[in-house]
Design an enzyme around this catalytic site. Structure first.
Site, PDB file in Angstrom:
ATOM      1  N   GLU A 185      -5.183 112.513  60.366  1.00  0.00           N
ATOM      2  CA  GLU A 185      -3.999 112.569  61.236  1.00  0.00           C
ATOM      3  C   GLU A 185      -3.180 113.847  60.982  1.00  0.00           C
ATOM      4  O   GLU A 185      -1.995 113.804  60.656  1.00  0.00           O
ATOM      5  CB  GLU A 185      -3.124 111.339  61.037  1.00  0.00           C
ATOM      6  CG  GLU A 185      -3.769 110.052  61.502  1.00  0.00           C
ATOM      7  CD  GLU A 185      -2.870 108.839  61.343  1.00  0.00           C
ATOM      8  OE1 GLU A 185      -3.092 107.845  62.048  1.00  0.00           O
ATOM      9  OE2 GLU A 185      -1.947 108.876  60.491  1.00  0.00           O
ATOM     10  N   GLU A 244      -9.159 104.214  64.139  1.00  0.00           N
ATOM     11  CA  GLU A 244      -8.204 103.276  63.537  1.00  0.00           C
ATOM     12  C   GLU A 244      -7.575 102.406  64.613  1.00  0.00           C
ATOM     13  O   GLU A 244      -7.233 102.882  65.691  1.00  0.00           O
ATOM     14  CB  GLU A 244      -7.087 104.019  62.799  1.00  0.00           C
ATOM     15  CG  GLU A 244      -7.467 104.644  61.487  1.00  0.00           C
ATOM     16  CD  GLU A 244      -6.244 105.202  60.755  1.00  0.00           C
ATOM     17  OE1 GLU A 244      -5.111 104.732  61.032  1.00  0.00           O
ATOM     18  OE2 GLU A 244      -6.406 106.099  59.917  1.00  0.00           O
TER      19      GLU A 244
END
Length: 669
Positions: free
Chosen positions: A153, A308
């Site tokens: 991320e 995710e």
């Protein structure tokens, strides 16, 4: 291995999660393997936040635990998505003063969370490069390794760093971009407010100022920040590709994430993946669909991975409601329906300590997790995804596209505009139109190949380069249908007004020019007449003069009464439309319905509200996905379509009965 497909080595729909065994004693690992096999897990991301474990001091490394873990995964038939572990530097690195990021107010970040580093820190880059080289050399030939996972991320919590390391890197970036100060001064318009630069050393990041910062300078700092993080990713990619030229590389993106231009990032990746966390209280299936559509569009012609999501509830909202029973299954199948070949979760085993110990997982806190509702749903989903193996590698094909441009986003939301604009608020209603009608839609950039699209919609394309405008113009002249909405084509790449009148480089394509803007107050609306249909606009209106275009709709009240609100310009073999206000959802639907009918854009089958329908195709096969987001059963007529539901194994017949929150995946004959 052919890295053009993430399935070349696994041959399955990927299923698993973010696995962090370093948080647990090794006695737990064997139980994890048993539960993973029970759940149908075949793929896990490992090592993402393990830098401190792998390099406990500046001069020492410990790979023993990771060696044992990789062996254990291979022994149990589970593929590893091995991370480079560069997402969060260990505490000892914070002794170096250039490591820590600095915010716009001059506050220095501290160690104790994650992503506290400056992307321009020489210290960070030096240690990250050394770590990635060691990991690549050690595991390049490991039989359990299926893919590499860069960082994690990127820029999620800290993106724009204003410290000295960033200031130096920013100046170097500017020198590469402009070469001379004269070119920089011209691009930034520094004659305004006495900002002319005569030495490179005087150029700084757009730190805190008493009034508006230079907009061109701030826009360039957005570009620089994106480039600084991308430099890290490129460095890691170069090391990994040298060690393992046939292994694919990915990193987990975050859908519409403003700091990073994901179309640029996707060029560096072999497959794209993303993290999806829509709120169950906020039309989550629409938000998820939008993220899937964007992620699929970043790498055309290749499936993506949902890297995710959460099984039940997150830990970072004011109220962390759990997904209702069946929603996790439904939303997981939605990702496959919209182009994913992998369904993953954060995380495998719920943490016992740390900032995310209340974040849901595949194995929840429980003395007997195997008997929990969550794990039972995880196990059932794993069994269903195994049945979808024939879907792997097929694609969603779209004839409609929405233009998304990160530089427009950065420039549009800078202050000092005629009114306050929100770029996503312009994009979302357009995507919602296609989603609710089950019309497949991609996201594209102004530079994308548009030849395969019948309709291209550009919401508020504020910043537009001349060459990109020519590309859009050529698309129309060669037979495309183009729709632009208000405040498009206003500035060039340097945030300078395009001379000759609004909408700048789009004037000839749209066949009009705009004399002035009339922003509307928060509660103001304007009636708009489209033939016999009454529409409504808000927030914005403008004085449009026609130069080849014709008025389709006019304003019906106020100073602009009788003046054009929606226009059409026949150009070459195609047509270009323009909307000079912000239409409400219903009014936008009227306009897009007319265009969709004329272009024969339609869903694979007719379905009631709340039923999502998509089609994946490839290799001579077609798979019809039916997802019921309603709280009650629905019956779907299939017309002449026939096939077999891969999940239930039943023949479809003339209609399909879907229970509440149910899914069918029909392999069509």
């Amino acid at each position: 291995m052919n890295k053009n497909t993430i399935l070349a080595k696994t041959g399955q729909i990927l299923y698993g999660g973010d696995y962090n065994p370093e948080q647990w004693p090794e006695s737990v690992w064997k139980e994890d393997m048993r539960l993973m096999r029970l759940a149908g897990v075949n793929f896990v991301s490992i090592g993402i936040f393990s830098w401190a474990k792998l390099q406990p001091t500046e001069k020492t490394f410990d790979f023993g635990w990771l060696d044992r873990l990789m062996y254990l995964l291979g022994e149990n038939g589970i593929w590893a998505d091995l991370a480079t572990a560069t997402a969060s530097p260990p505490p000892w690195m914070s002794r170096y003063p250039d490591l820590l990021a600095v915010d716009v107010d001059g506050h220095v970040y501290s160690h104790g969370s994650r992503q506290h580093f400056s992307p321009s820190s020489p210290t960070y880059l030096r240690f990250a490069e050394a770590l990635v080289k060691k990991i690549a050399a050690r595991y390049a030939k490991h039989p359990a390794l299926a893919a590499w996972h860069l960082n994690n991320e990127y820029a999620c919590h800290m993106n724009m760093c204003y410290g000295e390391a960033s200031a130096k890197a920013f100046r170097l970036w500017l020198k590469e971009r402009y070469h001379t100060l004269d070119a920089l001064n011209a691009a930034w318009g520094t004659a305004f407010w006495s900002q002319h630069y005569s030495a490179w050393e005087d150029v700084q990041p757009p730190r805190k100022t008493p009034m508006f910062s230079n907009p061109a300078q701030t826009l360039d700092f957005h570009r620089f920040t994106n480039a600084a993080f991308l430099k890290i990713a490129k460095m890691e990619c170069a090391i990994l590709r040298k060690a393992t030229p046939d292994l694919p590389i990915t990193t987990n993106l975050m859908s519409f994430f403003k700091p990073l231009d994901y179309f640029e990032w996707a060029k560096e990746l072999d497959f794209v993946s993303w993290d999806s966390y829509p709120d169950p209280l906020d039309y989550g299936e629409l938000i998820g669909a939008r993220g899937h559509d964007l992620t699929r569009s970043l790498k055309p012609g290749r499936p993506f991975v949902l890297m995710e999501q959460v099984t039940s509830h997150v830990n970072w909202r004011p109220v962390n409601v759990a997904k209702p029973v069946g929603t996790m299954r439904l939303w997981s199948h939605q990702s496959v329906a919209r182009g994913a070949d992998g369904v993953m979760f954060f995380q495998w085993r719920q943490a016992a300590s740390g900032a995310e110990k209340y974040h849901g997982s595949m194995v929840p806190h429980s003395p007997d997790p195997e008997k929990t509702r969550v794990f039972q749903e995880v196990r059932e989903l794993g069994a269903e995804l195994k049945k979808l193996e024939p879907v792997a590698g097929t694609l969603v094909r779209s004839r409609a596209a929405i233009v998304v441009d990160w530089e427009t986003w950065w420039a549009l939301e800078l202050p000092s505009k005629p009114t306050e604009f929100n770029y996503l608020a312009a994009i979302e209603p357009v995507h919602r139109y296609f989603y609710e009608r089950n019309i497949a839609v991609d996201f594209v950039t102004p530079q994308s190949d548009l030849s395969g699209y019948s309709l291209v919609v550009a919401p508020t394309l504020y910043l537009l380069r001349g060459k990109d405008a020519k590309h859009l113009d050529r698309y129309v002249r060669e037979g495309g249908t183009f729709l632009a909405t208000c405040f498009s084509g206003i500035v060039d790449e340097n945030e300078r007004i395009v001379p000759g009148g609004y909408p700048g480089h789009l004037r000839e394509t749209l066949g009009l020019w705009i004399e002035e803007w009339w922003p509307l107050g928060p509660s103001e609306t304007r009636k708009v007449r489209l033939g016999a249909k009454a529409l409504s606009g808000s927030r914005w209106s403008e004085v449009i003069h026609l130069k080849g275009a014709k008025a389709l709709a006019t304003f019906e009240e106020g100073y602009l009464k009788g003046k054009p609100a929606v226009t059409r310009h026949a150009l070459g073999k195609g047509q270009a439309f323009y909307v000079g206000t912000v239409l409400d959802d219903s009014s936008l639907g009227v306009l897009l319905d007319d265009l969709s009918r004329g272009l024969k854009l339609a869903a694979p089958i007719k379905a009631p509200k709340g039923v999502e329908v998509t089609l994946r195709e490839g290799g001579g096969k077609r798979f019809l996905f039916l997802l019921n987001h309603n709280g009650k059963a629905v019956r779907l007529p299939l017309g002449r379509l026939k096939g077999t539901d891969l999940i239930s194994g039943r023949k479809s017949g003339k209609a399909v009965l879907l229970k509440a929150s149910d899914v069918a995946v029909i392999e069509l004959e």
